[in-house]
Scaffold this motif. Structure first.
Motif, short mmCIF file in Angstrom:
data_model
loop_
_atom_site.label_atom_id
_atom_site.label_comp_id
_atom_site.label_asym_id
_atom_site.label_seq_id
_atom_site.Cartn_x
_atom_site.Cartn_y
_atom_site.Cartn_z
N VAL A 31 0.84 -1.21 0.00
CA VAL A 31 0.00 0.00 0.00
C VAL A 31 0.87 1.25 0.00
O VAL A 31 0.61 2.22 -0.74
CB VAL A 31 -0.95 0.01 1.22
CG1 VAL A 31 -1.64 1.35 1.35
CG2 VAL A 31 -1.98 -1.11 1.09
N LEU A 32 1.92 1.25 0.81
CA LEU A 32 2.79 2.42 0.92
C LEU A 32 3.51 2.72 -0.38
O LEU A 32 3.59 3.87 -0.82
CB LEU A 32 3.80 2.22 2.06
CG LEU A 32 3.23 2.19 3.47
CD1 LEU A 32 4.31 1.79 4.47
CD2 LEU A 32 2.64 3.55 3.85
N ILE A 33 4.03 1.68 -1.01
CA ILE A 33 4.82 1.92 -2.22
C ILE A 33 3.93 2.29 -3.39
O ILE A 33 4.28 3.12 -4.24
CB ILE A 33 5.73 0.70 -2.54
CG1 ILE A 33 6.80 1.12 -3.55
CG2 ILE A 33 4.93 -0.47 -3.08
CD1 ILE A 33 7.88 0.10 -3.75
N PHE A 34 2.72 1.70 -3.46
CA PHE A 34 1.82 2.03 -4.56
C PHE A 34 1.22 3.42 -4.39
O PHE A 34 0.86 4.06 -5.37
CB PHE A 34 0.70 0.99 -4.66
CG PHE A 34 1.10 -0.23 -5.46
CD1 PHE A 34 1.05 -0.23 -6.84
CD2 PHE A 34 1.54 -1.38 -4.82
CE1 PHE A 34 1.43 -1.35 -7.57
CE2 PHE A 34 1.92 -2.49 -5.53
CZ PHE A 34 1.87 -2.48 -6.92
N ALA A 41 7.54 3.58 3.33
CA ALA A 41 7.87 2.33 2.64
C ALA A 41 9.31 1.93 2.97
O ALA A 41 9.60 0.75 3.21
CB ALA A 41 7.69 2.49 1.14
N LEU A 42 10.22 2.91 3.00
CA LEU A 42 11.61 2.63 3.35
C LEU A 42 11.73 2.15 4.79
O LEU A 42 12.52 1.25 5.09
CB LEU A 42 12.46 3.88 3.13
CG LEU A 42 12.79 4.23 1.68
CD1 LEU A 42 13.42 5.62 1.61
CD2 LEU A 42 13.70 3.19 1.07
N VAL A 43 10.93 2.74 5.68
CA VAL A 43 10.95 2.32 7.09
C VAL A 43 10.51 0.86 7.21
O VAL A 43 11.16 0.05 7.89
CB VAL A 43 10.05 3.23 7.95
CG1 VAL A 43 9.88 2.65 9.35
CG2 VAL A 43 10.63 4.64 8.03
N VAL A 44 9.41 0.52 6.53
CA VAL A 44 8.90 -0.86 6.59
C VAL A 44 9.92 -1.82 5.99
O VAL A 44 10.16 -2.92 6.51
CB VAL A 44 7.55 -0.97 5.86
CG1 VAL A 44 7.12 -2.43 5.73
CG2 VAL A 44 6.48 -0.19 6.60
N LEU A 45 10.55 -1.42 4.89
CA LEU A 45 11.55 -2.26 4.24
C LEU A 45 12.75 -2.47 5.16
O LEU A 45 13.30 -3.57 5.24
CB LEU A 45 11.99 -1.63 2.93
CG LEU A 45 12.64 -2.55 1.89
CD1 LEU A 45 11.71 -3.71 1.55
CD2 LEU A 45 12.99 -1.76 0.64
N ALA A 46 13.15 -1.42 5.88
CA ALA A 46 14.27 -1.53 6.81
C ALA A 46 13.92 -2.47 7.97
O ALA A 46 14.73 -3.31 8.38
CB ALA A 46 14.64 -0.16 7.35
N VAL A 47 12.70 -2.35 8.49
CA VAL A 47 12.24 -3.24 9.57
C VAL A 47 12.21 -4.67 9.08
O VAL A 47 12.62 -5.60 9.78
CB VAL A 47 10.85 -2.80 10.08
CG1 VAL A 47 10.27 -3.85 11.02
CG2 VAL A 47 10.94 -1.45 10.77
N SER A 48 11.73 -4.87 7.86
CA SER A 48 11.69 -6.22 7.29
C SER A 48 13.07 -6.81 7.16
O SER A 48 13.31 -7.98 7.49
CB SER A 48 11.00 -6.18 5.92
OG SER A 48 11.12 -7.43 5.28
N GLY A 49 14.02 -6.00 6.66
CA GLY A 49 15.39 -6.49 6.52
C GLY A 49 16.01 -6.86 7.85
O GLY A 49 16.68 -7.89 7.98
N ALA A 50 15.77 -6.03 8.87
CA ALA A 50 16.30 -6.33 10.21
C ALA A 50 15.67 -7.59 10.78
O ALA A 50 16.35 -8.43 11.38
CB ALA A 50 16.04 -5.15 11.14
N SER A 51 14.35 -7.76 10.55
CA SER A 51 13.66 -8.93 11.09
C SER A 51 14.08 -10.20 10.36
O SER A 51 14.07 -11.29 10.94
CB SER A 51 12.14 -8.75 11.01
OG SER A 51 11.71 -8.74 9.66
#
Length: 198
Positions: A31-34, A41-51
């Motif tokens: 939803v964020l990227i679209f 979107a970058l924050v969520v992607l960073a959290v995903s990478g860390a997790s």
């Protein structure tokens, strides 16, 4: 290697919960990227990478490696890659061929599953090369988003992002061909075993 036999069958472990949260973040990220909300979107992607790093670390540290976790981790990675690529393609940040290159590799691996199931094996264990390719692609996406900004930051992000993209696709396919070769070896070993018995 095929997934380890000693992997547990538990569901509600700490690493599995981390992986489930990462899976839940996929539609949020979509939803964020679209909608063009690149910062979030970058924050969520960073959290995903860390997790992604965290769940593997916890699984080993807490001795909570499970069969479910072995499926959830790569599934979350592939979903994030797919959703990100579709979003970036829709916004004309990356060309369509990048999506085709990544999806074609995953389709190729999906075609191996009936053979592995027939041989009595589960999914193939994620290789170091495959993990490196996934990490490269996941690093590429925030950089390609940053490349939308004008100025020096955007220019550096563009070059670095495409470098990671090319490395990621190359490693992704290299790992895919390794999985094909591994499946072929398992098939030949099974054939030799059956011929030896008969």
């Amino acid at each position: 290697m095929v997934q380890a036999e000693q992997a547990g069958s538990a569901v509600w472990t700490v690493p599995n919960v981390v992986s489930m949260v990462r899976l839940a973040l996929v539609p949020v990220f979509g939803v964020l990227i679209f909608s063009g909300q690149d910062v979030w979107a970058l924050v969520v992607l960073a959290v995903s990478g860390a997790s992604d790093w965290l769940d593997g670390y916890l699984a080993r540290r807490l001795d909570q490696v499970t069969r479910l976790g072995q499926m959830l981790d790569p599934a979350a990675d592939r979903l994030f890659i797919l959703v990100t690529l579709i979003g970036l393609t829709w916004r004309d940040v990356v060309p369509l061929w990048v999506v085709v290159a990544v999806v074609a590799r995953d389709v190729m691996l999906a075609c191996l599953m009936p053979t592995l199931a027939r041989l009595g094996y589960g999914t193939l264990e994620v290789s170091f090369v495959g993990k490196a390719g996934t990490f490269a692609l996941l690093y590429a996406f925030p950089l390609l988003l940053l490349a939308e900004r004008s100025g020096t930051l955007g220019d550096v992000a563009l070059v670095t992002g495409w470098a990671f993209t090319w490395w990621g696709i190359g490693l992704y396919w290299w790992a895919g061909l390794q999985y094909v070769a591994q499946t072929r070896r398992l098939t030949l070993a099974d054939r030799e075993r059956r011929e030896g018995v008969s």
